[in-house]
Enzyme design. Structure first.
Site, PDB file in Angstrom:
ATOM      1  N   LYS A  25      12.325  87.466 -15.923  1.00  0.00           N
ATOM      2  CA  LYS A  25      12.475  87.086 -17.333  1.00  0.00           C
ATOM      3  C   LYS A  25      11.377  86.073 -17.636  1.00  0.00           C
ATOM      4  O   LYS A  25      11.489  84.897 -17.278  1.00  0.00           O
ATOM      5  CB  LYS A  25      13.867  86.462 -17.540  1.00  0.00           C
ATOM      6  CG  LYS A  25      14.454  86.652 -18.914  1.00  0.00           C
ATOM      7  CD  LYS A  25      13.667  86.018 -20.050  1.00  0.00           C
ATOM      8  CE  LYS A  25      13.862  84.519 -20.140  1.00  0.00           C
ATOM      9  NZ  LYS A  25      12.993  83.900 -21.174  1.00  0.00           N
ATOM     10  N   GLU A  81      11.220  75.018  -8.965  1.00  0.00           N
ATOM     11  CA  GLU A  81      10.017  74.197  -9.105  1.00  0.00           C
ATOM     12  C   GLU A  81      10.103  73.565 -10.490  1.00  0.00           C
ATOM     13  O   GLU A  81      10.057  74.251 -11.494  1.00  0.00           O
ATOM     14  CB  GLU A  81       8.786  75.102  -8.945  1.00  0.00           C
ATOM     15  CG  GLU A  81       7.583  74.306  -8.582  1.00  0.00           C
ATOM     16  CD  GLU A  81       6.795  73.959  -9.812  1.00  0.00           C
ATOM     17  OE1 GLU A  81       7.042  72.864 -10.356  1.00  0.00           O
ATOM     18  OE2 GLU A  81       5.961  74.768 -10.216  1.00  0.00           O
ATOM     19  N   CYS A 129       2.792  71.607 -14.218  1.00  0.00           N
ATOM     20  CA  CYS A 129       3.797  70.871 -13.441  1.00  0.00           C
ATOM     21  C   CYS A 129       3.124  69.899 -12.480  1.00  0.00           C
ATOM     22  O   CYS A 129       3.636  68.819 -12.224  1.00  0.00           O
ATOM     23  CB  CYS A 129       4.694  71.845 -12.705  1.00  0.00           C
ATOM     24  SG  CYS A 129       3.806  73.215 -11.984  1.00  0.00           S
ATOM     25  N   GLU A 154       7.918  62.777 -17.015  1.00  0.00           N
ATOM     26  CA  GLU A 154       6.924  63.828 -17.221  1.00  0.00           C
ATOM     27  C   GLU A 154       6.731  64.038 -18.727  1.00  0.00           C
ATOM     28  O   GLU A 154       7.680  64.327 -19.447  1.00  0.00           O
ATOM     29  CB  GLU A 154       7.425  65.132 -16.580  1.00  0.00           C
ATOM     30  CG  GLU A 154       6.403  66.247 -16.645  1.00  0.00           C
ATOM     31  CD  GLU A 154       6.878  67.529 -15.947  1.00  0.00           C
ATOM     32  OE1 GLU A 154       8.006  67.963 -16.206  1.00  0.00           O
ATOM     33  OE2 GLU A 154       6.089  68.074 -15.161  1.00  0.00           O
TER      34      GLU A 154
HETATM   35  P1  NAD Z   1      12.535  75.786 -19.987  1.00  0.00           P
HETATM   36  O1  NAD Z   1      12.917  75.326 -18.642  1.00  0.00           O
HETATM   37  O2  NAD Z   1      13.603  75.807 -21.041  1.00  0.00           O
HETATM   38  O3  NAD Z   1      11.936  77.278 -19.939  1.00  0.00           O
HETATM   39  C1  NAD Z   1      11.482  77.886 -18.771  1.00  0.00           C
HETATM   40  C2  NAD Z   1      12.105  79.278 -18.660  1.00  0.00           C
HETATM   41  O4  NAD Z   1      13.524  79.146 -18.562  1.00  0.00           O
HETATM   42  C3  NAD Z   1      11.846  80.190 -19.865  1.00  0.00           C
HETATM   43  O5  NAD Z   1      11.641  81.512 -19.422  1.00  0.00           O
HETATM   44  C4  NAD Z   1      13.147  80.118 -20.621  1.00  0.00           C
HETATM   45  O6  NAD Z   1      13.394  81.248 -21.411  1.00  0.00           O
HETATM   46  C5  NAD Z   1      14.146  80.028 -19.493  1.00  0.00           C
HETATM   47  N1  NAD Z   1      15.456  79.492 -19.877  1.00  0.00           N
HETATM   48  C6  NAD Z   1      15.755  78.610 -20.868  1.00  0.00           C
HETATM   49  N2  NAD Z   1      17.079  78.406 -20.930  1.00  0.00           N
HETATM   50  C7  NAD Z   1      17.633  79.161 -19.957  1.00  0.00           C
HETATM   51  C8  NAD Z   1      18.962  79.362 -19.519  1.00  0.00           C
HETATM   52  N3  NAD Z   1      20.011  78.767 -20.119  1.00  0.00           N
HETATM   53  N4  NAD Z   1      19.174  80.194 -18.467  1.00  0.00           N
HETATM   54  C9  NAD Z   1      18.151  80.811 -17.852  1.00  0.00           C
HETATM   55  N5  NAD Z   1      16.870  80.668 -18.248  1.00  0.00           N
HETATM   56  C10 NAD Z   1      16.611  79.846 -19.283  1.00  0.00           C
HETATM   57  O7  NAD Z   1      11.338  74.944 -20.451  1.00  0.00           O
HETATM   58  P2  NAD Z   1      10.948  74.616 -21.968  1.00  0.00           P
HETATM   59  O8  NAD Z   1      12.150  74.248 -22.794  1.00  0.00           O
HETATM   60  O9  NAD Z   1      10.152  75.705 -22.447  1.00  0.00           O
HETATM   61  O10 NAD Z   1      10.137  73.287 -21.750  1.00  0.00           O
HETATM   62  C11 NAD Z   1      10.847  72.051 -21.696  1.00  0.00           C
HETATM   63  C12 NAD Z   1      10.238  71.131 -20.712  1.00  0.00           C
HETATM   64  O11 NAD Z   1      10.305  71.727 -19.403  1.00  0.00           O
HETATM   65  C13 NAD Z   1       8.771  70.865 -20.890  1.00  0.00           C
HETATM   66  O12 NAD Z   1       8.528  69.875 -21.808  1.00  0.00           O
HETATM   67  C14 NAD Z   1       8.366  70.470 -19.502  1.00  0.00           C
HETATM   68  O13 NAD Z   1       8.628  69.120 -19.260  1.00  0.00           O
HETATM   69  C15 NAD Z   1       9.232  71.304 -18.622  1.00  0.00           C
HETATM   70  N6  NAD Z   1       8.540  72.490 -18.110  1.00  0.00           N
HETATM   71  C16 NAD Z   1       8.110  72.454 -16.842  1.00  0.00           C
HETATM   72  C17 NAD Z   1       7.435  73.528 -16.321  1.00  0.00           C
HETATM   73  C18 NAD Z   1       6.928  73.508 -14.916  1.00  0.00           C
HETATM   74  O14 NAD Z   1       6.049  74.263 -14.581  1.00  0.00           O
HETATM   75  N7  NAD Z   1       7.477  72.702 -14.069  1.00  0.00           N
HETATM   76  C19 NAD Z   1       7.220  74.664 -17.079  1.00  0.00           C
HETATM   77  C20 NAD Z   1       7.704  74.713 -18.376  1.00  0.00           C
HETATM   78  C21 NAD Z   1       8.371  73.601 -18.865  1.00  0.00           C
END
Ligand code: NAD
Length: 484
Positions: A178, A253, A287, A386
């Protein structure tokens, strides 16, 4: 001018697929806020179809029984196809994420490299023979988990997709992935190319959709055998909870607040361009961004002056202008970065310098200037949390012991950099820092196909990339033969 809208599809059971409901998600280009593509809004029913296909491909169609050399050849062919389509994929990745074109290209090249690496590694995973009592032969085998569920973030869609798919498929797992609703187009295009490369139906399924809908349905699906996630700590908790309920393993991660430690004897000419790139790359949405610069106090003024000059010269602008930085991914991310700036101003954290946004950038794009703050007090949010934006916190230290203490003083532990000409000190500090990767006189934000990658502490657990990922995406079986 009206933007042309392209419609992409999910990949389920070897075919391009719409969602059962017909619902779609509009994809917005971060550079101008324009809708330029749509993808299916898959839900639990679509995830269910994908898991059934992946289960069949694993249990009945024999992907794990396909000779490892053949699995590897298919992944190698996919690597070549990605290279043949590099221009299209780089432009797509750049437009979808807003990252400058050269970064989009670098990510596609890295994705091809992952499939090349894991294509070559597929038939080189071995077990061991174990010394036991006379009359017995004991050995270990590495076997795939089964159906792997993967939730991918928006910051490096092609790279993170490839590091998961490359290793998981090479080991003989099947996959339901996904990708993120904010950026997922390179993932669906490359999964489509995988069919062209000869990957059998159902082996790798991509369900596009919203996190709380398709992501939650996937991570909670009772038929998965393993889960892997990269993204926010909040969603990481949900993923790990889902894995626990289904009694399966998972790797997480979850980001970092990675320090670069700059001793007074470091080669500044070599260090500063790397320090700069490690925080502006992908507009800080990495990250492993080097978001804290720890500077030996005797050199603080010199370093701050050099950073003032460099940051003032940085320009943010549209992805296709290929400037120093692109926009952030979306309005929420821009709000988050602005909150940190407002907080820092209120707390009186000194702003050393900021870059500019190219004046002809669209006002509907999500632009922020790169910023450097310092000296940042240790209790400031900027020193601990972060940001996920192009914001560098400069923090002074007195001596080696204090540098290590500050480096280890956050909840995270993903990557660290040590800059010194004293090799004994470099080794002492590298060993004392609690991070999954430590670079000495260098730094690799987001890079390193061959290098095991993952966190200590709240940066997560498990390792991806390198050969280590093949162990992560497999389970160890022990066989004992009694031969008298
Ligand atoms: P997120 O964690 O919400 O999104 C990452 C993935 O998780 C996406 O594919 C999203 O659709 C999915 N997701 C969201 N809610 C979910 C759920 N309930 N169940 C399963 N999957 C779900 O990240 P975001 O909201 O897009 O970003 C928020 C913060 O997360 C950013 O500001 C940053 O600090 C952090 N982030 C970190 C990384 C990393 O590489 N470590 C990557 C993206 C975001």
């Amino acid at each position: 001018m009206q933007t042309h809208i392209t419609h992409y599809e999910a990949v389920i059971d070897g075919k391009l697929a719409a969602s059962v409901t017909g619902g779609r998600i509009e994809m917005v280009c971060p550079s101008d806020g324009q809708i330029f593509a749509t993808v299916p809004r898959c839900d639990a029913a679509d995830v269910g179809r994908a898991v059934v296909a992946a289960r069949r491909a694993f249990d009945k169609d024999g992907w794990p029984a396909t000779p490892s050399v053949e699995r590897g050849r298919i992944l190698s062919r996919l690597s070549s196809l990605i290279r043949e389509n590099e221009d299209e994929l780089a432009a797509l990745e750049s437009r979808d994420t807003g990252k400058p074109l050269r970064q989009g290209r670098a990510d596609i090249v890295a994705a091809a490299r992952y499939f090349e690496f894991y294509g070559g590694a597929a038939d080189k995973v071995t077990g061991e023979t174990l010394p036991v009592q006379t009359g017995f032969l004991a050995m270990t085998l590495r076997e795939p988990h089964g159906v792997v569920g993967s939730v991918v973030p928006w910051n490096y869609p092609a790279q993170i997709m490839a590091r998961v798919a490359g290793a998981a498929l090479a080991m003989g797992n099947t996959l339901v992935m996904k990708p993120a609703e904010d950026a997922c187009l390179s993932v669906v295009r490359i999964a489509e190319l995988a069919l062209e490369a000869g990957l059998p139906a159902g082996v790798w399924n991509v369900v596009t959709g919203l996190g709380e809908e398709a992501g939650a349905a996937l991570s909670n699906h009772p038929e998965l055998d393993f889960l892997t996630f990269t993204g926010s700590p909040e969603v990481g908790t949900l993923i790990q909870t889902a894995a626990a309920k289904n009694h399966i393993g998972c790797t997480l991660e979850l980001g970092g607040k990675s320090p670069q430690i700059l001793f007074a004897d470091a080669d500044l000419e070599a260090a500063l361009p790397v320090v700069l790139n490690a925080i502006i790359q992908n507009c800080g949405q990495t990250c492993s961004a080097g978001s804290r610069l720890l500077v030996e106090a005797s050199h603080l003024d010199t370093v701050m002056e050099r950073l003032r000059q460099s940051f003032r010269a940085l320009v943010s602008g549209p992805h296709d202008r290929d400037l120093d930085l692109g926009p952030l991914i979306n309005a929420a991310q821009a709000r988050r970065v602005a909150d940190f700036a407002e907080d820092a101003a209120k707390a009186g954290v000194p702003l050393i310098a900021e870059g500019t946004v190219a004046p002809d950038s669209s006002q509907h794009g999500f632009y922020v200037p790169a910023r450097v703050y310092g000296p940042v007090p240790l209790d400031a949010r900027l020193a601990r949390e972060e940001v996920f934006g192009p914001v560098l916190a400069v923090i002074p230290f007195r001596d080696e012991a204090e540098a290590v203490q500050i480096a280890n003083g956050t909840e995270y532990g993903l990557v660290a950099g040590v800059w010194t000409r004293d090799s004994a000190r470099a080794m002492r500090v590298a060993r004392a820092v609690r991070s999954g990767q430590v670079f000495v006189n260098g730094y690799g934000a987001g890079g390193g196909v061959e290098l095991p990658f993952g966190g200590f502490k709240k940066s997560g657990h498990g390792r991806e990339k390198g050969f280590e990922a093949l162990r992560e995406f497999s389970a160890l079986k022990t066989i004992v033969v009694s031969h008298g």
